[in-house]
Each structure stands twice: as C-alpha cells, then as structure tokens.
Write an enzyme that holds these catalytic residues in place. Structure first.
Site, PDB file in Angstrom:
ATOM      1  N   CYS A  43      49.899  24.150  48.193  1.00 48.23           N
ATOM      2  CA  CYS A  43      50.803  22.999  48.025  1.00 48.23           C
ATOM      3  C   CYS A  43      52.039  23.173  48.895  1.00 48.23           C
ATOM      4  O   CYS A  43      52.507  22.210  49.523  1.00 48.23           O
ATOM      5  CB  CYS A  43      51.224  22.853  46.565  1.00 48.23           C
ATOM      6  SG  CYS A  43      49.879  22.557  45.397  1.00 48.23           S
TER       7      CYS A  43
ATOM      8  N   CYS B 161      52.062  26.844  43.629  1.00 49.79           N
ATOM      9  CA  CYS B 161      50.817  26.700  44.386  1.00 49.79           C
ATOM     10  C   CYS B 161      51.050  26.938  45.882  1.00 49.79           C
ATOM     11  O   CYS B 161      51.749  26.148  46.536  1.00 49.79           O
ATOM     12  CB  CYS B 161      50.271  25.297  44.130  1.00 49.79           C
ATOM     13  SG  CYS B 161      48.976  24.748  45.230  1.00 49.79           S
TER      14      CYS B 161
END
Length: 102
Positions: free
Chosen positions: A34, A31
């Site tokens: 993230c 991600c």
C-alpha cells in the site's frame, strides 16, 4: 491533491452516487505494498480528469471490505454508475492503474 479519504458513512454518497467513475484505493498504514502504491495513487489523483480518486482505510472501515469481499490489500476498485467496473489486488504499476479507468 491526494486521493480524498472517505469512510463507510459517506461511501454511498461520494462513490456509488457519483456522476463520474471513481477509483477507490482500499489500504492500511501497516501494508508495505500500500505504501508503494500511495505515490502512484496521489499522482493519478492530482491529474484526475473525468474521474475521482478516493481512499478507504481498511482498518477503520471493515464493513466496506466485507461488503465488497476484499480479503487482501491494496485493492483498487473502479466504480461506474454505482457498480464495480474493474478491480485489481496488490501492487501494480501506474500504467495498470490507469488501464482500470479505461
């Protein structure tokens, strides 16, 4: 000290039964947002005072995502007294992460 990695097995003990608020970062290695949020979470964990910072790998703990209805990551949830207090989805700057803890 980075956020402490936890999983489904120890989530209830370390988060829901905590005597201080807990900021939980639900993330995944693939991600992009993230990865952008990770240094902010680490910085906040390093200076944590009166709260804890934990991280949950979304790919390894799908039961927790189901339990809390998480459909997008990163998701940050602050738990107080075993209940969801505040949450945020997506990348947010440090100031907004800290606001979740107030």
């Amino acid at each position: 000290m980075a956020a402490q990695a936890i999983n489904t097995a120890d989530f209830d003990e370390k988060v829901l039964k905590s005597d201080v608020p807990v900021l939980v970062d639900f993330w995944a290695s693939w991600c992009g947002p993230c990865k952008m949020l990770a240094p902010i979470i680490s910085e906040i964990a390093d200076s944590a005072d009166g709260f804890k910072v934990m991280s949950v790998d979304a790919d390894e703990n799908p039961e927790l995502l189901d339990r809390y209805g998480i459909r997008s990551i990163p998701t940050l949830i602050v738990f107080k007294n075993g209940e969801i207090y505040k949450q945020s989805v997506g990348f947010v700057p440090k100031e907004q992460v800290l606001e979740l803890l107030k």
